[in-house]
Design a protein around this motif. Structure first.
Motif, short mmCIF file in Angstrom:
data_model
loop_
_atom_site.label_atom_id
_atom_site.label_comp_id
_atom_site.label_asym_id
_atom_site.label_seq_id
_atom_site.Cartn_x
_atom_site.Cartn_y
_atom_site.Cartn_z
N ASP A 203 36.70 60.72 41.80
CA ASP A 203 37.44 59.53 42.22
C ASP A 203 38.40 59.92 43.33
OD1 ASP A 203 38.56 56.81 41.95
OD2 ASP A 203 40.32 57.89 41.20
N ASN A 210 34.61 60.64 38.31
CA ASN A 210 34.41 59.20 38.27
C ASN A 210 33.32 58.83 37.25
OD1 ASN A 210 32.00 59.91 39.54
ND2 ASN A 210 32.73 59.34 41.57
N ARG A 277 38.12 58.60 35.53
CA ARG A 277 38.43 57.20 35.84
C ARG A 277 37.13 56.41 35.71
NH1 ARG A 277 40.80 54.61 41.46
NH2 ARG A 277 41.16 52.49 40.64
#
Length: 361
Positions: A203, A210, A277
């Motif tokens: 991310d 991510n 994330r």
């Protein structure tokens, strides 16, 4: 993903694999090993059969021993796939044979011509470090026989000896140059490929892995190394009223809040844990070999830490944040996404119950 950059790098490297490049390098070394072994078996047996009656007994016994040693190393390789150790075994066998060949002189004192190939083979099979070590041993042992005291070794002409050492040293030099820069090129390509994979699975804002990392890399790792990661607990985390933060303070402050939360979670987790994330203001935390009870305790610790550490704004204001958590367990690879769904449902149960809390189903 953890407390310091060095560990973050190590953890990335433990997950990201550059399979294609490593596979090609392994195939090259296996081919070199098998080619060297095959040629050695053919040449040694051919020489032994053709010259058994004319060779000195020491050379004949050495050839027979070398033939047996090469055969044993090949059998061990196919049984264990220990390429490195079997390659070292072959290289040492040929080195010993070369030294004894120089000692006896071979047929019509042609021994020196037979060992010129050795540096190329050993660098190709074993790389720069072992190549330098073994060729240095070869040069030292052979030079001692050529220029040292007489202890029964064959006699060679002065010009023949100097030409051999000059030619052998040149072969060593160019074999070293070739393997050294080939290895450097391989490392450079590996690093480029690794960095591209890391960038694609990171991310950009928080520096955390991510969602693609979870789907493409973490799950693949779990399938290959089930015992290393399972059973595990999954925590879903969502920042409370994050839309209001963006609306009231702007997206730059919202970004700062996301980075703040990411750092707080990194600093509270174990080295083996993975936090990523997962979407806008949502994070996923994977806790290998953690029970539901342990995961709830970790989630509660994270919740309190976020609540007690507001974002310090440039204006001097402290922006208070809270987050809600949902926890679930994973016992098999195929159940991972079901566990994520359960944790997500538990998360929204925590939201409906007033936010800033940890929930399970």
């Amino acid at each position: 993903m953890q407390q310091n950059n060095s560990h973050t790098t190590d953890l990335w490297r433990s997950f990201i694999e550059v399979d294609g490049l490593h596979s090609a390098e392994l195939k090259r070394r296996v081919f070199s090993f098998l080619a060297m072994s095959g040629i050695a078996l053919v040449v040694f047996s051919g020489l032994l059969l053709a010259n058994f009656q004319t060779y000195p007994w020491l050379l004949s016994i050495t050839l027979l021993g070398a033939l047996i040693a090469v055969f044993i190393n090949v059998v061990i390789y196919f049984s264990t796939r220990q390429l490195k150790y079997c390659s070292i075994g072959i290289a040492l066998t040929v080195l010993l044979l070369s030294i004894l060949l120089v000692y006896t002189g071979g047929k019509e004192n042609t021994a020196l011509y037979w060992i010129m190939f050795y540096p190329v083979v050993v660098f190709t099979m074993l790389g720069v470090r072992f190549g330098l070590l073994l060729t240095a041993l070869a040069i030292g042992a052979i030079a001692f026989q050529l220029y040292g005291p007489d202890f029964g070794q064959a006699n060679y002409g002065h010009v023949e000896k100097s030409r051999f050492l000059s030619g052998f040293s040149l072969v060593v030099f160019f074999a070293f140059i070739s393997e050294y820069f080939r290895d450097k090129s391989h490392q450079a390509i590996t690093n480029i490929t690794y960095n591209q994979k890391q960038k694609a699975n990171t991310d950009a804002l928080t520096g955390l892995p991510n969602r693609r990392f979870i789907d493409a890399i973490f799950l693949t790792k779990m399938e290959k190394n089930t015992a290393e990661l399972l059973p595990m607990a999954v925590i879903m985390c969502d920042i409370d009223r994050f839309k209001a933060v963006n609306d009231n303070y702007g997206h730059d402050i919202g970004d700062k809040a996301l980075m703040h939360i990411a750092k707080l979670m990194q600093n509270q987790l174990r080295y083996s844990d993975v936090v990523a994330r997962y979407g806008g203001e949502e994070f996923i935390i994977c806790l290998p070999h953690a029970s539901m009870r342990q995961a709830v305790q970790i989630a509660e610790k994270l919740r309190k830490n976020i609540e007690e550490h507001p974002v310090n704004l440039e204006s001097g204001e402290n922006l208070a944040l809270t987050a809600s958590f949902g926890v679930a367990e994973v016992h098999s690879v195929v159940a991972f996404y079901n566990a994520v769904k359960q944790a997500d449902e538990a998360l929204y149960s925590a939201k409906r119950s007033g936010r800033n809390r940890v929930a399970t189903l």
